[in-house]
Design an enzyme around this catalytic site. Structure first.
Site, PDB file in Angstrom:
ATOM      1  N   HIS A  22      -6.038  -7.178   6.363  1.00 36.76           N
ATOM      2  CA  HIS A  22      -4.968  -6.309   5.887  1.00 36.76           C
ATOM      3  C   HIS A  22      -3.647  -7.060   5.735  1.00 36.76           C
ATOM      4  O   HIS A  22      -2.771  -6.627   4.991  1.00 36.76           O
ATOM      5  CB  HIS A  22      -4.802  -5.129   6.840  1.00 36.76           C
ATOM      6  CG  HIS A  22      -3.924  -4.051   6.300  1.00 36.76           C
ATOM      7  ND1 HIS A  22      -4.095  -3.494   5.042  1.00 36.76           N
ATOM      8  CD2 HIS A  22      -2.834  -3.424   6.825  1.00 36.76           C
ATOM      9  CE1 HIS A  22      -3.176  -2.575   4.832  1.00 36.76           C
ATOM     10  NE2 HIS A  22      -2.390  -2.521   5.892  1.00 36.76           N
ATOM     11  N   SER A  33       0.769  -1.649   2.059  1.00 33.88           N
ATOM     12  CA  SER A  33       0.001  -0.691   2.860  1.00 33.88           C
ATOM     13  C   SER A  33       0.509   0.714   2.567  1.00 33.88           C
ATOM     14  O   SER A  33       0.434   1.165   1.429  1.00 33.88           O
ATOM     15  CB  SER A  33       0.114  -1.052   4.338  1.00 33.88           C
ATOM     16  OG  SER A  33      -0.809  -0.333   5.100  1.00 33.88           O
TER      17      SER A  33
END
Length: 698
Positions: free
Chosen positions: A673, A558
């Site tokens: 995610h 991320s």
């Protein structure tokens, strides 16, 4: 209860981000970027490209000798019945969500406190997600639950198709163990809900044109009464289109219910309102202060910058308390419950019925405190911990005086402690999944480019010698005020340390290891400092003989994917291997992709020339060059990631391949995610990571 940040300001790795459609690219943008077509997430051409890249990568990585044994061991660990079943306190029960080989999607289950104390507690299934998914022919992934205290009979269950942030929300009766016919229900969207009372919900969702901010978050906070159509919900507050979000919620305590509204114009900035009857009253707090909650009619506030009121200055990162009524009447005479120092910062803030709980970071090592209030006087005691590792308050409730905390460090399996009747007892512990004999942990410092000392942890395997020959993995994040702290990772231990690898964890600026100042030191125009810090730690590992360039790998996900992307494009000579997970990479367009606009307070606005002037110096996608020898990077993302767009990784791979830079690429078609939707996918993906690292670094 474990108090969440009341603004719902959500870092990339930890919470829900709301997506907006990718805007059509202009002709100029298309000419500048020939790989914009890869931003079409489910397009036939991009998915065919993904399948081709996956096939080539998996053929190589699955053939690495370490892959199969690591994969098998990962699944043993992830599905082990000896794992600690973490719980949430809801009414008279302890609830847990559990996944294993027999329950791939998972079980939502519960037990009593007395039963939980046993080594093998009996659990009552509340909802079986595998049975539900089969019955409804849906690819359901559990995304959590919000229940109405104190009984927690009424709950809103969130279910995702494939693991993305968008969820279907349905009202569920925990006594009947069934969804409520004609109960509250929200169609698939990136919604926020919170219980006000048995017949009303606070809700934020996509109500159509104009109801979302440019970041994709709800722009309106609404009150939804039972029996009222969703489209007719009452608007309580409306923020601006350019804000990050607006939301409303209730805090339920023994003293009563507090209804609050938060407008968030940018990350770590906001306006807080309390609802008195039908009237919203703005709380006169600094815009960057964090309203931590309400306890015994005391308002709890932590500061991100110094706050001067009259002749008194409250320091940055302090935790303050004041009687709410007195504050509304004009008093600003706060009591300081926690005051930071250079290397000691505030961690968690949680509450029980009668206690305020705090964790702090003391030179990146955890400490735990319990505070009580009697006749306007606060008392404080420290809860002893087994060592100098990480402590987390894992469960508490405003309706009870029992609570749980966990302790872990790099080489000590995690333990769970129960505090009841002011006594602490260990109730669960994880088994030792790897042999730590001969392993050592040290805390060291590297010197960054500007002279700042950057701490990092170093874990060395049995028989380690500082001769530059050991494979070493450096991990970092460096963003959104999230600290990287010691923890026991069975997968890192078995897949890396036990096999002879060295592991380093960097505490770079941008993170929260030393409070807001550490984070603010690497914002926007200073973002380069996070990359310089990380590179400095890598250089220190080489300079001290821990490893060499030929054996040094880096990993991050991320925002950490951006970190390793910037690091290898700036210093390709320093790293041999790079694992770049669910990354941001194209910082020219990140604010146009999904929730990217909400992160401009962190990185800057690339549409502003003065901001693009510094962003372009480190944006990985714009800085990869044709005539430079880069390490062969392993990029990993997810098709269903509706937080950080998979186009970041896709386009970076396409650009590097066009320049004849070989790379590896794997895109999971599920998982959101997190990159994986269940233990099978987690075990597989992490096995690919470590197979790649051993292939590159041994």
């Amino acid at each position: 209860m474990v108090i969440r940040r009341l603004r719902r300001r959500i870092p990339l790795l930890l919470a829900t981000a709301l997506a907006v459609a990718v805007p059509m690219a202009t002709t100029a943008e298309q000419n500048e970027d020939p790989y914009l077509w890869l931003e079409e997430v489910d397009g036939a051409k991009p998915l065919a490209w993904v399948a081709e890249q996956n096939a080539g990568t998996l053929k190589v990585l699955e053939a690495v000798p370490e892959f199969e044994p690591i994969h098998a061991r990962n699944l043993e660990i992830l599905n082990s019945s000896a794992r600690i079943p973490s719980v949430t306190i809801r009414g008279t029960y302890l609830y847990n969500f559990w996944q294993d080989a027999d329950h791939v999607r998972g079980l939502w289950r519960r037990t009593s406190l007395d039963e939980y104390r046993k080594s093998d507690p009996a659990w009552e299934t509340v909802l079986d997600l595998d049975i539900l998914a089969a019955a409804e022919d849906e690819n359901w992934v559990w995304k959590g639950v919000s229940c109405l205290p104190p009984a927690s009979r009424q709950c809103m269950v969130s279910l995702s198709r494939g693991g993305g942030d968008a969820t279907v929300k349905r009202e569920f009766d925990t006594r009947a163990k069934a969804f409520i016919k004609d109960g509250f229900s929200l169609p698939e969207a990136k919604s926020q809900v919170n219980w006000r009372d048995a017949n009303s919900l606070w809700v934020g969702t996509d109500f159509g044109e104009g109801s979302l901010t440019t970041s994709g978050y709800p722009r309106t906070a609404r009150l939804w009464h039972r029996g009222t159509p969703l489209a007719e919900t009452q608007v309580i507050f409306e923020g601006k289109e350019e804000d990050v979000s607006s939301s409303a919620f209730s805090i339920h305590t023994a003293e009563g219910r507090y209804d609050l509204v938060v407008r968030t114009p940018a990350f770590f900035r906001g306006e807080n309102f309390i609802r008195l009857g039908e009237r919203l009253v703005k709380l006169d707090l600094p815009e960057d202060a964090n309203l931590q909650g309400l306890f015994k009619d005391q308002m709890l506030v932590s500061l991100r910058t110094d706050w001067t009121i009259g002749d008194r200055t409250y320091p940055q990162d302090a935790l303050l308390a004041i009687d709410l009524d007195q504050f509304l009447q004009g008093s600003r005479d706060f009591q300081i419950l926690f005051e930071p120092s250079e290397r000691i910062s505030l961690g968690q803030v949680s509450t029980t019925r009668d206690s305020l709980l705090l964790t702090t970071l003391d030179n990146v090592r955890g400490r735990l405190y319990r505070l009580t209030l009697a006749e306007e006087n606060w008392s404080r005691e420290e809860i002893p911990l087994p060592g100098l590792g990480r402590v987390r308050i894992t469960a508490s409730s405003n309706d009870s005086e029992i609570w749980f905390y966990s302790y872990t460090d790099f080489l000590t399996p995690s333990s769970l402690f129960l505090v009841a009747e002011e006594k602490s007892e260990q109730v669960k512990s994880m088994p030792a999944f790897f042999n730590t004999d001969g392993m050592e942990v040290a805390q060291r410092e590297a010197i960054s480019r500007d002279g700042t000392k950057i701490p990092y942890f170093l874990i060395t395997p049995k028989g380690f010698q500082a001769n530059g020959k050991s494979p070493a993995l450096l991990y970092g994040y460096g963003g959104f005020e999230i600290p990287m702290t010691p923890r026991y990772s069975a997968i890192v231990g078995t897949a890396w340390l036990e096999r002879g690898g060295v592991y380093a964890l960097a505490n770079i600026r941008g993170g929260g290891e030393f409070g807001p100042r550490w984070h603010q030191a690497a914002l926007r125009a200073n973002r380069h400092k996070a990359f310089e810090d990380f590179i400095a730690v890598g250089e220190a590992l080489v300079a001290t003989g821990v490893t060499s360039r030929e054996h040094l790998g880096i990993m991050g996900g991320s925002n950490g994917g951006l970190l390793v992307g910037a690091s290898f494009t700036q210093r390709p000579d320093l790293f041999k291997a790079v694992v770049c997970q669910v990354p941001l990479l194209d910082m020219r367009r990140y604010n146009k992709l999904l929730a990217g606009a909400s992160w401009m307070a962190e990185y800057g606005n690339p549409d502003e020339p003065k901001d693009w002037a510094f962003i372009k110096t480190w944006s990985p996608y714009q800085n990869v060059k044709e005539d430079i020898d880069y390490p062969r990077v392993f990029f990993r993302t997810s098709t269903r990631d509706d937080r950080v767009h998979p186009g970041h990784a896709r386009k970076m791979v396409a650009r590097m391949l066009s320049m004849d830079h070989p790379v590896y690429y794997y895109e999971n078609t599920e998982g959101g995610h997190a990159g994986a939707a269940n233990n099978n996918q987690r075990g597989y993906a992490t096995a690919l990571d470590f197979a790649y690292l051993w292939m590159m670094l041994r």
